[in-house]
Write an enzyme that holds these catalytic residues in place. Structure first.
Site, PDB file in Angstrom:
ATOM      1  N   MET A 161      34.751  27.871  68.022  1.00 49.23           N
ATOM      2  CA  MET A 161      33.494  27.746  67.296  1.00 49.23           C
ATOM      3  C   MET A 161      33.759  27.674  65.792  1.00 49.23           C
ATOM      4  O   MET A 161      34.884  27.841  65.351  1.00 49.23           O
ATOM      5  CB  MET A 161      32.574  28.925  67.623  1.00 49.23           C
ATOM      6  CG  MET A 161      31.971  28.868  69.029  1.00 49.23           C
ATOM      7  SD  MET A 161      30.694  30.111  69.302  1.00 49.23           S
ATOM      8  CE  MET A 161      31.693  31.582  69.409  1.00 49.23           C
ATOM      9  N   CYS A 162      32.715  27.473  65.045  1.00 51.07           N
ATOM     10  CA  CYS A 162      32.801  27.329  63.596  1.00 51.07           C
ATOM     11  C   CYS A 162      33.080  28.682  62.940  1.00 51.07           C
ATOM     12  O   CYS A 162      33.085  29.721  63.581  1.00 51.07           O
ATOM     13  CB  CYS A 162      31.496  26.753  63.057  1.00 51.07           C
ATOM     14  SG  CYS A 162      30.925  25.288  63.937  1.00 51.07           S
ATOM     15  N   GLU A 163      33.322  28.650  61.645  1.00 51.08           N
ATOM     16  CA  GLU A 163      33.446  29.890  60.883  1.00 51.08           C
ATOM     17  C   GLU A 163      32.532  29.846  59.675  1.00 51.08           C
ATOM     18  O   GLU A 163      32.283  28.787  59.084  1.00 51.08           O
ATOM     19  CB  GLU A 163      34.894  30.145  60.450  1.00 51.08           C
ATOM     20  CG  GLU A 163      35.795  30.510  61.615  1.00 51.08           C
ATOM     21  CD  GLU A 163      36.974  31.391  61.214  1.00 51.08           C
ATOM     22  OE1 GLU A 163      36.885  32.082  60.179  1.00 51.08           O
ATOM     23  OE2 GLU A 163      37.974  31.389  61.952  1.00 51.08           O
TER      24      GLU A 163
END
Length: 265
Positions: free
Chosen positions: A1-3
């Site tokens: 997933m994104c950060e």
């Protein structure tokens, strides 16, 4: 997933140190290679830098690390795409105007059945991500609830926390949201934060060979809070938020907090 990465400070402060660590996770020390973006608030205005290239390879990201833009509120995002193509319009953070203020939003996670569960009417997404759709739904609900009269911070962000809990039922919803005055964070499963104040010390980045002595670049009155998906330094004490927990920061200080129900199963 994104950060995610954000900052709230009581004096104009640059985020070069923290961003230097985060950008390496965009295709170098991490897999988040599908674009990045950052928005800085300056008074009533804001400036954004976005690029669908991996941040570790982006000349624009390098510029941001070398250009000490001073701000009291910042939101950053590095993307690992799971909804929508890799392109500029799908790159976070997203910004819209409401009540004469620029609202900035970034999301980490993935949502299911969002188009049916979160119908939008007044704020139409530009791109094709679940993230921007959820942002537009939040703005719709705020407009329906409060109309043209901006409520108090307490009423507004408590309502946004309720909306966040509803979205979180659709998957994973770690949220950063700012109107330039306040910075709101909602944790679905993974957010950390740290507040730096006097006496300041040294800190070392995890993802880059960089050390800073904050005592040399601050005053005794400075208060700076940084929020990130994962801690960016390995020699400071970061606070891990709990699932369903939300925090509201203003000028570096936490001013409101709460806990929404967590998902079952």
């Amino acid at each position: 997933m994104c950060e995610l990465l954000a900052m709230s400070a009581n004096v104009p402060t640059d985020i070069c140190f923290s961003f230097s660590g985060l950008m390496q996770r965009g295709g170098n020390t991490g897999p988040h290679k599908d674009g990045w973006g950052v928005t800085f608030y300056e008074g009533k205005g804001c400036r954004s830098f976005k690029d669908p290239l991996p941040s570790a390879e982006s000349p624009i990201a390098t510029l941001v690390t070398e250009y000490p833009i001073k701000s009291e509120a910042v939101i950053c995002h590095i993307r690992q795409a799971n909804s929508g193509a890799v392109c500029l319009e799908n790159t976070h953070p997203f910004t819209r105007q409401m009540w004469g203020k620029n609202w900035t939003y970034a999301h980490n996670g993935q949502l299911k059945d969002y188009a049916q569960s979160l119908p939008v009417k007044y704020h139409i997404p530009v791109g094709t991500t679940d993230s921007e759709h959820a942002f537009c739904w939040i703005l719709d609900q705020i407009y329906i609830q409060f109309g043209v009269q901006e409520p108090s911070d307490q009423d507004l962000f408590a309502f946004i926390a309720e909306l966040s809990e509803k979205i979180n039922r659709l998957g994973v919803f770690n949220l950063l949201l700012s109107n330039g005055d306040c910075l709101f964070a909602y944790c679905s499963n993974n957010l950390h934060w740290i507040t730096r104040r006097a006496p300041f010390g040294e800190a070392s980045l995890i993802d880059a060979e960089m050390i800073v002595d904050f005592q040399q670049v601050t005053t005794a009155n400075d208060v700076v809070t940084v929020i990130a998906t994962q801690p960016l330094t390995d020699d400071e004490r970061w606070h891990k938020m709990q699932a369903g927990e939300w925090l509201l920061f203003k000028l570096g200080e936490p001013i409101l907090k709460g806990q929404t129900p967590t998902k079952i199963g």
